[in-house]
Design a protein around this motif. Structure first.
Motif, PDB file in Angstrom:
ATOM      1  N   THR A 135       0.851  -1.198   0.000  1.00 49.47           N
ATOM      2  CA  THR A 135       0.000   0.000   0.000  1.00 49.47           C
ATOM      3  C   THR A 135       0.884   1.245   0.000  1.00 49.47           C
ATOM      4  O   THR A 135       2.072   1.180   0.328  1.00 49.47           O
ATOM      5  N   ASP A 136       0.280   2.387  -0.328  1.00 49.04           N
ATOM      6  CA  ASP A 136       1.016   3.644  -0.206  1.00 49.04           C
ATOM      7  C   ASP A 136       0.820   4.170   1.212  1.00 49.04           C
ATOM      8  O   ASP A 136       0.181   3.525   2.051  1.00 49.04           O
ATOM      9  N   GLY A 164      -2.663   4.184   2.648  1.00 41.72           N
ATOM     10  CA  GLY A 164      -3.377   2.916   2.734  1.00 41.72           C
ATOM     11  C   GLY A 164      -4.023   2.467   1.443  1.00 41.72           C
ATOM     12  O   GLY A 164      -4.765   1.485   1.428  1.00 41.72           O
ATOM     13  N   ILE A 165      -3.754   3.174   0.347  1.00 40.75           N
ATOM     14  CA  ILE A 165      -4.306   2.769  -0.953  1.00 40.75           C
ATOM     15  C   ILE A 165      -3.517   1.561  -1.467  1.00 40.75           C
ATOM     16  O   ILE A 165      -2.281   1.581  -1.514  1.00 40.75           O
ATOM     17  N   VAL A 166      -4.231   0.508  -1.836  1.00 36.48           N
ATOM     18  CA  VAL A 166      -3.587  -0.739  -2.267  1.00 36.48           C
ATOM     19  C   VAL A 166      -2.960  -0.563  -3.645  1.00 36.48           C
ATOM     20  O   VAL A 166      -3.614  -0.138  -4.594  1.00 36.48           O
ATOM     21  N   ARG A 202      -2.038  -6.313  -4.834  1.00 34.74           N
ATOM     22  CA  ARG A 202      -2.871  -7.201  -4.029  1.00 34.74           C
ATOM     23  C   ARG A 202      -2.847  -8.597  -4.644  1.00 34.74           C
ATOM     24  O   ARG A 202      -2.252  -8.815  -5.696  1.00 34.74           O
TER      25      ARG A 202
END
Length: 195
Positions: free
Chosen positions: A30-31, A34-36, A39
């Motif tokens: 994630t960045d 918290g953006i994936v 995955r």
């Protein structure tokens, strides 16, 4: 039997139990918000456990034929792949099995001795929408023979996917996680009794 009882007991136990390595799910990237960015998506693979396959050619061929019918594979290719693998304990017979075929195989998996269905993780990246991240994130790929031979990780499997470049490679040990083990008790025909 009295003198060598402990040795005979150990041999009997090893004949009725099988130890399988359970791969850990690869970590998500994630960045800072918290953006994936990377995955996992499920993928199904059929493998042959050479030590557990029937010894007779007729019985072995029957297992390959039955498995091939369910997963829409080729029994001849399965047999050739195993024959060419030498002493490799686990061999990939077919990857990217369709979900419905994987489900059908899971129902009869216990009756097909020496051939198992594995649920793997395939990586999915956001680089389609942000192409500039592809060089930073890197990618995963199947471990090469050279990488497998050099590995000090006892749980690494010959068909594992490892980080090849970028963050995937730099943080390989963290993203890879810790593999587990499963001990399976089998009957005299090699069918699973309990786990």
């Amino acid at each position: 039997q009295v003198v060598h009882g402990a040795d005979l007991r150990a041999q009997a136990d090893s004949n009725r139990t099988r130890t399988h390595i359970i791969p850990a799910e690869r970590g998500v990237i994630t960045d800072m918000n918290g953006i994936v960015l990377a995955r996992n998506t499920p993928s199904f693979t059929v493998i042959a456990r050479t030590g557990e396959l029937p010894k007779g050619d007729t019985e072995r061929g029957a297992m390959f034929t039955r498995a091939a019918e369910i997963v829409h594979g080729d029994a001849g290719v399965f047999a050739t792949t195993v024959a060419n693998a030498g002493n490799t304990p686990d061999i990939v017979l077919m990857e990217n099995i369709a979900y419905n075929a994987a489900l059908a195989f899971a129902v009869v998996d216990n009756d097909i001795v020496g051939i198992d269905l594995m649920v793997n993780d395939e990586r999915a990246y956001v680089t389609d929408s942000i192409p500039s991240l592809s060089g930073v994130l890197g990618y995963t790929g199947v471990v090469s023979e050279e990488e497998y031979a050099k590995s000090t990780d006892e749980t690494m499997l010959p068909y594992d996917h490892i980080g090849k470049q970028g963050i995937e490679k730099s943080y390989e040990s963290t993203l890879r996680g810790t593999y587990g083990k499963e001990i399976v008790e089998v009957d005299s025909l090699g069918r699973t009794l309990r786990t």
